[in-house]
Enzyme design. Structure first.
Site, PDB file in Angstrom:
ATOM      1  N   ASN A  45      -9.868   4.261   3.296  1.00 43.57           N
ATOM      2  CA  ASN A  45      -9.614   3.964   1.884  1.00 43.57           C
ATOM      3  C   ASN A  45     -10.758   3.193   1.220  1.00 43.57           C
ATOM      4  O   ASN A  45     -11.148   3.500   0.099  1.00 43.57           O
ATOM      5  CB  ASN A  45      -8.308   3.181   1.738  1.00 43.57           C
ATOM      6  CG  ASN A  45      -8.016   2.855   0.296  1.00 43.57           C
ATOM      7  OD1 ASN A  45      -7.880   3.753  -0.529  1.00 43.57           O
ATOM      8  ND2 ASN A  45      -7.969   1.573  -0.036  1.00 43.57           N
ATOM      9  N   TRP A  60     -20.336  13.400 -19.171  1.00 39.79           N
ATOM     10  CA  TRP A  60     -20.548  13.498 -17.717  1.00 39.79           C
ATOM     11  C   TRP A  60     -21.753  14.391 -17.448  1.00 39.79           C
ATOM     12  O   TRP A  60     -21.966  15.383 -18.162  1.00 39.79           O
ATOM     13  CB  TRP A  60     -19.314  14.101 -17.029  1.00 39.79           C
ATOM     14  CG  TRP A  60     -18.067  13.284 -17.155  1.00 39.79           C
ATOM     15  CD1 TRP A  60     -16.964  13.598 -17.897  1.00 39.79           C
ATOM     16  CD2 TRP A  60     -17.770  12.023 -16.518  1.00 39.79           C
ATOM     17  NE1 TRP A  60     -15.994  12.630 -17.763  1.00 39.79           N
ATOM     18  CE2 TRP A  60     -16.455  11.641 -16.919  1.00 39.79           C
ATOM     19  CE3 TRP A  60     -18.451  11.179 -15.660  1.00 39.79           C
ATOM     20  CZ2 TRP A  60     -15.833  10.473 -16.492  1.00 39.79           C
ATOM     21  CZ3 TRP A  60     -17.836  10.013 -15.235  1.00 39.79           C
ATOM     22  CH2 TRP A  60     -16.550   9.669 -15.646  1.00 39.79           C
ATOM     23  N   TRP A  88     -15.033  12.734 -12.663  1.00 39.69           N
ATOM     24  CA  TRP A  88     -14.115  12.444 -11.551  1.00 39.69           C
ATOM     25  C   TRP A  88     -13.355  13.694 -11.129  1.00 39.69           C
ATOM     26  O   TRP A  88     -12.969  13.827  -9.963  1.00 39.69           O
ATOM     27  CB  TRP A  88     -13.151  11.311 -11.933  1.00 39.69           C
ATOM     28  CG  TRP A  88     -12.200  11.625 -13.065  1.00 39.69           C
ATOM     29  CD1 TRP A  88     -12.391  11.348 -14.386  1.00 39.69           C
ATOM     30  CD2 TRP A  88     -10.916  12.264 -12.980  1.00 39.69           C
ATOM     31  NE1 TRP A  88     -11.310  11.787 -15.131  1.00 39.69           N
ATOM     32  CE2 TRP A  88     -10.385  12.350 -14.280  1.00 39.69           C
ATOM     33  CE3 TRP A  88     -10.163  12.785 -11.928  1.00 39.69           C
ATOM     34  CZ2 TRP A  88      -9.144  12.916 -14.576  1.00 39.69           C
ATOM     35  CZ3 TRP A  88      -8.917  13.353 -12.223  1.00 39.69           C
ATOM     36  CH2 TRP A  88      -8.433  13.425 -13.519  1.00 39.69           C
ATOM     37  N   TRP A 112      -8.509   8.592  -8.169  1.00 34.56           N
ATOM     38  CA  TRP A 112      -9.803   8.962  -8.773  1.00 34.56           C
ATOM     39  C   TRP A 112      -9.921   8.370 -10.179  1.00 34.56           C
ATOM     40  O   TRP A 112     -10.956   7.821 -10.548  1.00 34.56           O
ATOM     41  CB  TRP A 112      -9.983  10.483  -8.812  1.00 34.56           C
ATOM     42  CG  TRP A 112     -10.671  10.992  -7.587  1.00 34.56           C
ATOM     43  CD1 TRP A 112     -10.080  11.513  -6.467  1.00 34.56           C
ATOM     44  CD2 TRP A 112     -12.087  10.982  -7.325  1.00 34.56           C
ATOM     45  NE1 TRP A 112     -11.045  11.829  -5.538  1.00 34.56           N
ATOM     46  CE2 TRP A 112     -12.285  11.516  -6.035  1.00 34.56           C
ATOM     47  CE3 TRP A 112     -13.206  10.575  -8.044  1.00 34.56           C
ATOM     48  CZ2 TRP A 112     -13.553  11.657  -5.457  1.00 34.56           C
ATOM     49  CZ3 TRP A 112     -14.475  10.718  -7.482  1.00 34.56           C
ATOM     50  CH2 TRP A 112     -14.635  11.245  -6.202  1.00 34.56           C
ATOM     51  N   TRP A 157       1.966   2.210  -3.345  1.00 34.65           N
ATOM     52  CA  TRP A 157       1.039   2.926  -4.229  1.00 34.65           C
ATOM     53  C   TRP A 157       1.348   4.428  -4.266  1.00 34.65           C
ATOM     54  O   TRP A 157       1.143   5.108  -5.263  1.00 34.65           O
ATOM     55  CB  TRP A 157      -0.412   2.724  -3.758  1.00 34.65           C
ATOM     56  CG  TRP A 157      -1.097   1.601  -4.473  1.00 34.65           C
ATOM     57  CD1 TRP A 157      -1.287   0.344  -4.003  1.00 34.65           C
ATOM     58  CD2 TRP A 157      -1.661   1.640  -5.798  1.00 34.65           C
ATOM     59  NE1 TRP A 157      -1.953  -0.402  -4.951  1.00 34.65           N
ATOM     60  CE2 TRP A 157      -2.205   0.368  -6.052  1.00 34.65           C
ATOM     61  CE3 TRP A 157      -1.774   2.624  -6.785  1.00 34.65           C
ATOM     62  CZ2 TRP A 157      -2.833   0.047  -7.260  1.00 34.65           C
ATOM     63  CZ3 TRP A 157      -2.415   2.310  -7.990  1.00 34.65           C
ATOM     64  CH2 TRP A 157      -2.930   1.031  -8.210  1.00 34.65           C
ATOM     65  N   GLU A 209       0.845  -1.207   0.000  1.00 38.29           N
ATOM     66  CA  GLU A 209       0.000   0.000   0.000  1.00 38.29           C
ATOM     67  C   GLU A 209       0.873   1.247   0.000  1.00 38.29           C
ATOM     68  O   GLU A 209       0.606   2.212  -0.706  1.00 38.29           O
ATOM     69  CB  GLU A 209      -0.934   0.005   1.219  1.00 38.29           C
ATOM     70  CG  GLU A 209      -2.021  -1.038   1.163  1.00 38.29           C
ATOM     71  CD  GLU A 209      -2.847  -0.987  -0.114  1.00 38.29           C
ATOM     72  OE1 GLU A 209      -3.345   0.088  -0.462  1.00 38.29           O
ATOM     73  OE2 GLU A 209      -2.984  -2.047  -0.768  1.00 38.29           O
TER      74      GLU A 209
HETATM   75  P1  FAD Z   1      -2.654   2.817   5.200  1.00 38.61           P
HETATM   76  O1  FAD Z   1      -3.556   1.713   4.756  1.00 38.61           O
HETATM   77  O2  FAD Z   1      -2.101   2.713   6.553  1.00 38.61           O
HETATM   78  O3  FAD Z   1      -1.483   2.884   4.139  1.00 38.61           O
HETATM   79  C1  FAD Z   1      -0.177   3.372   4.456  1.00 38.61           C
HETATM   80  C2  FAD Z   1       0.205   4.490   3.514  1.00 38.61           C
HETATM   81  O4  FAD Z   1       0.286   4.009   2.182  1.00 38.61           O
HETATM   82  C3  FAD Z   1      -0.792   5.629   3.469  1.00 38.61           C
HETATM   83  O5  FAD Z   1      -0.573   6.518   4.539  1.00 38.61           O
HETATM   84  C4  FAD Z   1      -0.507   6.239   2.115  1.00 38.61           C
HETATM   85  O6  FAD Z   1       0.604   7.103   2.164  1.00 38.61           O
HETATM   86  C5  FAD Z   1      -0.135   5.029   1.284  1.00 38.61           C
HETATM   87  N1  FAD Z   1      -1.306   4.533   0.527  1.00 38.61           N
HETATM   88  C6  FAD Z   1      -2.184   3.583   0.919  1.00 38.61           C
HETATM   89  N2  FAD Z   1      -3.078   3.362  -0.067  1.00 38.61           N
HETATM   90  C7  FAD Z   1      -2.755   4.198  -1.072  1.00 38.61           C
HETATM   91  C8  FAD Z   1      -3.298   4.431  -2.362  1.00 38.61           C
HETATM   92  N3  FAD Z   1      -4.357   3.756  -2.836  1.00 38.61           N
HETATM   93  N4  FAD Z   1      -2.726   5.381  -3.129  1.00 38.61           N
HETATM   94  C9  FAD Z   1      -1.655   6.082  -2.702  1.00 38.61           C
HETATM   95  N5  FAD Z   1      -1.081   5.890  -1.497  1.00 38.61           N
HETATM   96  C10 FAD Z   1      -1.633   4.953  -0.703  1.00 38.61           C
HETATM   97  N6  FAD Z   1      -4.043   9.109  -0.391  1.00 38.61           N
HETATM   98  C11 FAD Z   1      -3.361  10.228  -0.082  1.00 38.61           C
HETATM   99  O7  FAD Z   1      -2.346  10.168   0.630  1.00 38.61           O
HETATM  100  N7  FAD Z   1      -3.776  11.457  -0.567  1.00 38.61           N
HETATM  101  C12 FAD Z   1      -4.878  11.589  -1.347  1.00 38.61           C
HETATM  102  O8  FAD Z   1      -5.194  12.714  -1.775  1.00 38.61           O
HETATM  103  C13 FAD Z   1      -5.629  10.414  -1.650  1.00 38.61           C
HETATM  104  N8  FAD Z   1      -6.765  10.500  -2.399  1.00 38.61           N
HETATM  105  C14 FAD Z   1      -7.475   9.347  -2.667  1.00 38.61           C
HETATM  106  C15 FAD Z   1      -8.631   9.421  -3.461  1.00 38.61           C
HETATM  107  C16 FAD Z   1      -9.373   8.287  -3.743  1.00 38.61           C
HETATM  108  C17 FAD Z   1     -10.614   8.380  -4.615  1.00 38.61           C
HETATM  109  C18 FAD Z   1      -8.953   7.035  -3.234  1.00 38.61           C
HETATM  110  C19 FAD Z   1      -9.737   5.785  -3.533  1.00 38.61           C
HETATM  111  C20 FAD Z   1      -7.794   6.936  -2.470  1.00 38.61           C
HETATM  112  C21 FAD Z   1      -7.039   8.081  -2.187  1.00 38.61           C
HETATM  113  N9  FAD Z   1      -5.863   8.005  -1.406  1.00 38.61           N
HETATM  114  C22 FAD Z   1      -5.160   9.159  -1.140  1.00 38.61           C
HETATM  115  C23 FAD Z   1      -5.285   6.701  -1.026  1.00 38.61           C
HETATM  116  C24 FAD Z   1      -5.709   6.134   0.332  1.00 38.61           C
HETATM  117  O9  FAD Z   1      -7.088   6.174   0.476  1.00 38.61           O
HETATM  118  C25 FAD Z   1      -5.057   6.851   1.516  1.00 38.61           C
HETATM  119  O10 FAD Z   1      -3.666   6.975   1.324  1.00 38.61           O
HETATM  120  C26 FAD Z   1      -5.296   6.062   2.802  1.00 38.61           C
HETATM  121  O11 FAD Z   1      -6.675   5.901   3.036  1.00 38.61           O
HETATM  122  C27 FAD Z   1      -4.655   6.779   3.965  1.00 38.61           C
HETATM  123  O12 FAD Z   1      -4.945   6.129   5.159  1.00 38.61           O
HETATM  124  P2  FAD Z   1      -3.812   5.377   5.960  1.00 38.61           P
HETATM  125  O13 FAD Z   1      -2.634   6.266   6.138  1.00 38.61           O
HETATM  126  O14 FAD Z   1      -4.440   4.822   7.178  1.00 38.61           O
HETATM  127  O15 FAD Z   1      -3.432   4.196   4.961  1.00 38.61           O
END
Ligand code: FAD
Length: 490
Positions: free
Chosen positions: A351, A316, A369, A392, A288, A285
């Site tokens: 997420n 859209w 989007w 997105w 990503w 994750e």
């Molecule tokens: P954890 O599950 O603990 O993951 C650890 C770290 O991994 C996160 O802190 C983050 O830095 C990274 N990460 C995890 N999943 C993703 C992912 N899918 N994409 C990129 N990095 C990821 N994340 C953002 O940091 N900024 C945003 O603006 C953002 N916008 C999003 C928009 C949409 C529509 C979606 C579906 C996801 C988005 N995310 C974004 C990704 C993700 O939802 C968040 O990073 C995550 O929910 C943060 O919570 P956490 O730190 O507990 O994640």
């Protein structure tokens, strides 16, 4: 060693508001020059409202940490190039150190500034302080960017893990800074980053503690409590099953390298009982974040452009009422509304629920989007251009390695699967709190008697669904299929 004649060195803080594992700070200190630590609030690069609130706390925390070492954070308000040029002139600095940014606007600005400073004979030293793998580090055998996350991640893992993080400095030497600098603000307050009238940030203050020390506390908590069940718990929005480090990573209270090594140490030291599977899932994750940065690095116009051009032909819908209902958490679909209210109140959304609400906007409501991405950019404390845009586009179906267009998330089934006892709904949609688990994800399926017994008046206390799931799904499929057909027919 620093002497009164040695010109100071500037450390320009941007998305790295921390002292530990900060290569720019470490290398500047190593020169022996006295340091000028600066943050520039550039009006061309200001984040959205929730992220501005978060930045305010981060700057105060960094300033406090620098104070503890006998220094301070100089805060300038103005365009980065003008502020930096002026600071260099007034302090006599000959070297500037910073950690690289990767978003299209950050990069464009940094390249221009680096050029201008180099022409003025100022040495610029830049470092990777933010990513595990910088864009360009991981390429296909043909030297091309990867377009599929799984393949990118496998190649990244083969390249090995990131280097060890650097410890925080015990001491630093600071240069005196003239008080009459152009753009110099008397205090961080003067930047006006926090909302005043009205002050809508109460929920954010309750949810988040800014600063490097608080980020490490959060990391330790996650490693002790969350990592051991991450592979399962990460999908359950009612649980504290994810790290909630995204906002800290975005402003750089922590580096991804620190998180990586701390997670490894936790698992291999058997701290908290996490398994290799939980660790691998968590690191994937984290990966990503780098993958998203690499995508925008290679194609900066993805901020606005669909990665799949056939999506340009989607008509859209321009439906302000539906967009407002979505943004305010009044769609009548509890999991969507819970997510949007969690976002509005705390500046963060789980997420799994981000995916559900993004799918609902782009597929059930057929709203572009880019509108949803802008709303997230303004309301998320972790708003990050690359992660936001790439995710997105991924959910909408038009992105790199995207979910296929016919995968339309059913908000009721998503709720039932990932919030089976309705705890997440009850926390964020209190008007449904008394409903039994059997109907809480689809309140319209409750009988009149159930509604009465559980004090819910649909259409009054809580909205009827703004679209019918089946009909909306059919509309979206027809729309996407039309676009595909047109593409096939040339
Ligand atoms: P954890 O599950 O603990 O993951 C650890 C770290 O991994 C996160 O802190 C983050 O830095 C990274 N990460 C995890 N999943 C993703 C992912 N899918 N994409 C990129 N990095 C990821 N994340 C953002 O940091 N900024 C945003 O603006 C953002 N916008 C999003 C928009 C949409 C529509 C979606 C579906 C996801 C988005 N995310 C974004 C990704 C993700 O939802 C968040 O990073 C995550 O929910 C943060 O919570 P956490 O730190 O507990 O994640």
């Amino acid at each position: 060693m620093n002497t009164p004649d040695t010109p100071p060195a500037i450390v320009w803080f941007r998305e790295d508001l921390r002292l530990a594992d900060n290569p720019a700070l470490r290398e500047a200190a190593r020169t022996g020059a006295a340091l000028v630590c600066v943050y520039i609030a550039d009006p061309d690069a200001m984040p959205g409202a929730a992220a501005r609130w978060w930045l305010d706390g981060g700057l105060r925390a960094l300033d406090r940490d620098l104070h503890a070492l006998g220094g301070r954070l100089v805060v300038l308000d103005g365009t980065a190039q003008a502020c930096l040029t002026h600071l260099i002139k007034r302090t006599g600095a000959r070297q500037v150190f910073w950690n690289r940014r990767y978003s299209p606007p950050g990069r464009q600005s940094d390249d221009a500034i680096e050029d201008a400073l180099s022409r003025a004979d100022i040495a610029v030293h830049t470092f990777n302080g933010s990513l595990l793998y910088e864009p360009g580090d991981v390429r296909t055998k043909a030297g091309e960017p990867f377009r599929v996350y799984g393949a990118w991640w496998r190649a990244a893992r083969q390249a090995g893990g990131p280097g060890r993080p650097i410890a925080a400095p015990d001491t630093l030497t600071f240069a005196a800074v003239p008080h009459d600098l152009e753009g110099h603000v008397p205090s961080i307050d003067a930047l006006g980053l926090t909302p005043r009238h009205p002050d809508w940030a109460g929920g954010l203050r309750e949810a988040w503690a800014p600063g490097e020390a608080a980020a490490h506390d959060r990391l330790d908590h996650f490693l002790a409590e969350g990592l051991r069940d991450y592979a399962r718990g990460r999908d359950l929005p009612a649980e504290d099953g994810t790290s909630r480090l995204s906002a800290a990573l975005h402003v750089g209270h922590l580096s991804a390298r620190q998180v990586w090594h701390a997670a490894h140490a936790a698992v291999h030291g058997r701290h908290g009982g996490a398994s290799g599977r939980d660790l691998e899932k968590f690191l994937a994750e984290l990966g990503w974040r780098d993958f998203a940065a690499a995508q925008l690095f290679d194609a900066p116009d993805l901020v606005e452009r669909n990665h799949r051009p056939e999506y340009d032909a989607i008509g859209w819908r321009d439906d302000d009422d539906a967009f407002d209902a979505w943004a305010k958490g009044r769609t009548g679909y509890p999991i969507v509304d819970a997510g949007m209210r969690q976002l509005w109140t705390t500046g963060w959304m789980h997420n799994r629920v981000r995916m559900v609400v993004a799918s609902f906007l782009t597929k059930h409501l057929l709203i572009d989007w880019r509108r949803g991405e802008r709303w997230f950019r303004d309301t998320l404390v972790d708003a990050n251009i690359a992660s936001n845009v790439v995710n997105w586009q991924w959910v909408a179906g038009c992105g790199v390695d995207a979910a296929p267009y016919f995968r339309i998330m059913n908000p009721v089934l998503q709720g039932e699967k990932f919030d089976p006892d309705g705890r997440y709904i009850r926390a964020w949609v209190p008007e449904l709190a008394d409903l039994p688990d059997s109907v809480i994800h689809a309140p319209w399926s409750a009988t009149a008697m159930e509604c009465e017994r559980h004090k819910v008046r649909l259409g009054r206390d809580y909205p009827e669904p703004i679209v019918d799931h089946k009909a909306a799904r059919q509309r979206a499929l027809e729309c996407f299929e039309r676009v595909k057909r047109r593409q096939r027919e040339g």
